[in-house]
Motif scaffolding. Structure first.
Motif, PDB file in Angstrom:
ATOM      1  N   ASN A 104       1.040  -1.164   0.057  1.00  0.00           N
ATOM      2  CA  ASN A 104      -0.054  -0.092   0.010  1.00  0.00           C
ATOM      3  C   ASN A 104       0.757   1.169  -0.034  1.00  0.00           C
ATOM      4  OD1 ASN A 104      -2.311  -1.360  -0.136  1.00  0.00           O
ATOM      5  ND2 ASN A 104      -2.477  -1.029   2.117  1.00  0.00           N
ATOM      6  N   ASN A 105       2.008   1.015   0.341  1.00  0.00           N
ATOM      7  CA  ASN A 105       2.983   2.310   0.529  1.00  0.00           C
ATOM      8  C   ASN A 105       4.178   2.443  -0.445  1.00  0.00           C
ATOM      9  OD1 ASN A 105       2.024   4.106   3.013  1.00  0.00           O
ATOM     10  ND2 ASN A 105       1.744   1.802   3.693  1.00  0.00           N
ATOM     11  N   ALA A 106       4.113   1.442  -1.322  1.00  0.00           N
ATOM     12  CA  ALA A 106       5.046   1.146  -2.542  1.00  0.00           C
ATOM     13  C   ALA A 106       4.973   2.697  -3.598  1.00  0.00           C
ATOM     14  CB  ALA A 106       5.107  -0.065  -3.327  1.00  0.00           C
ATOM     15  N   GLU A 107       5.895   2.794  -3.945  1.00  0.00           N
ATOM     16  CA  GLU A 107       6.015   3.976  -4.966  1.00  0.00           C
ATOM     17  C   GLU A 107       6.557   3.666  -6.267  1.00  0.00           C
ATOM     18  OE1 GLU A 107       7.817   7.191  -2.833  1.00  0.00           O
ATOM     19  OE2 GLU A 107       6.163   7.550  -1.753  1.00  0.00           O
ATOM     20  N   GLY A 108       6.136   4.265  -7.358  1.00  0.00           N
ATOM     21  CA  GLY A 108       7.099   4.170  -8.723  1.00  0.00           C
ATOM     22  C   GLY A 108       5.808   3.518  -9.469  1.00  0.00           C
ATOM     23  N   THR A 109       6.170   3.750 -10.850  1.00  0.00           N
ATOM     24  CA  THR A 109       5.513   3.347 -11.912  1.00  0.00           C
ATOM     25  C   THR A 109       6.137   2.187 -12.589  1.00  0.00           C
ATOM     26  OG1 THR A 109       6.269   5.141 -13.466  1.00  0.00           O
ATOM     27  CG2 THR A 109       4.189   5.667 -12.384  1.00  0.00           C
ATOM     28  N   ALA A 117      11.919   5.888   4.909  1.00  0.00           N
ATOM     29  CA  ALA A 117      10.793   6.473   5.867  1.00  0.00           C
ATOM     30  C   ALA A 117       9.514   5.464   5.987  1.00  0.00           C
ATOM     31  CB  ALA A 117      10.524   8.069   5.467  1.00  0.00           C
ATOM     32  N   VAL A 118       9.241   5.149   4.840  1.00  0.00           N
ATOM     33  CA  VAL A 118       8.136   4.021   4.888  1.00  0.00           C
ATOM     34  C   VAL A 118       8.192   2.975   5.888  1.00  0.00           C
ATOM     35  CG1 VAL A 118       6.596   2.504   3.397  1.00  0.00           C
ATOM     36  CG2 VAL A 118       7.046   4.898   2.653  1.00  0.00           C
TER      37      VAL A 118
END
Length: 178
Positions: A104-109, A117-118
């Motif tokens: 749920n907190n992963a980032e990126g495309t 920090a996550v």
């Protein structure tokens, strides 16, 4: 990191870790690290967290060879309290509630990643040390069971292949599929 046959360090990369979290120490790549700044060598009890890719997992290190570092797509976690076992921390990160939090907190495309920090904000349940040890032992038993089941299934497949080969070799009449 560039490969150097006679380098001064070995490096753990994603390909060196099995899906069960085992590290194939003999397959580590040698590299040459600059001597300007002393490296932060890995040691027993360090937890590697794979921060990039579709699968974010943690591995607690043990029996780390001297002069070993990890590739940049790992975070190195070190327990700063004696109330938290590193093996338990890795187990906790790999469990479904933590994996759900990470997804749920992963980032990126193009390539998903977890920011430090996550990871630092992820809730960690900290039962007493005896309970942590029991959970780690239970997890290790589950891994051993899985390995035994896999070995049994592989043996069964070899047996079936041998039977098929024996039928083909001993059969006086073999026919093509009509």
């Amino acid at each position: 990191m560039p490969t150097a046959e006679h380098g001064n360090a070995t490096v753990i990369q994603m390909r060196d870790i099995s899906p069960e979290g085992d590290i194939v120490w003999a397959s580590l790549t040698r590299t040459q690290l600059s001597t300007q700044r002393p490296p932060d060598w890995l040691g027993d009890g360090d937890v590697l967290f794979a921060a990039r890719g579709a699968r974010n997992y943690a591995v607690c290190l043990s029996q780390v060879p001297a002069a070993t570092v990890c590739a940049q797509y790992f975070f190195v976690l070190r327990c700063k309290t004696d109330r938290l076992l590193p093996e338990y921390l890795a187990w906790h990160i790999n469990r479904r509630p933590s994996q759900h939090y990470l997804r749920n907190n992963a980032e990126g495309t193009d390539q998903l990643s977890i920011r430090r920090a996550v990871l630092e904000d992820m809730p960690i349940a900290m039962p007493d040390l005896a309970q942590q040890r029991r959970l780690v032992a239970l997890a290790e038993a589950a891994v051993q069971e899985r390995r035994q089941l896999d070995a049994l299934a592989q043996n069964r497949e070899r047996l079936l292949d041998a039977l098929a080969q024996q039928l083909l070799s001993s059969s006086a009449s073999t026919h093509a599929i009509p």
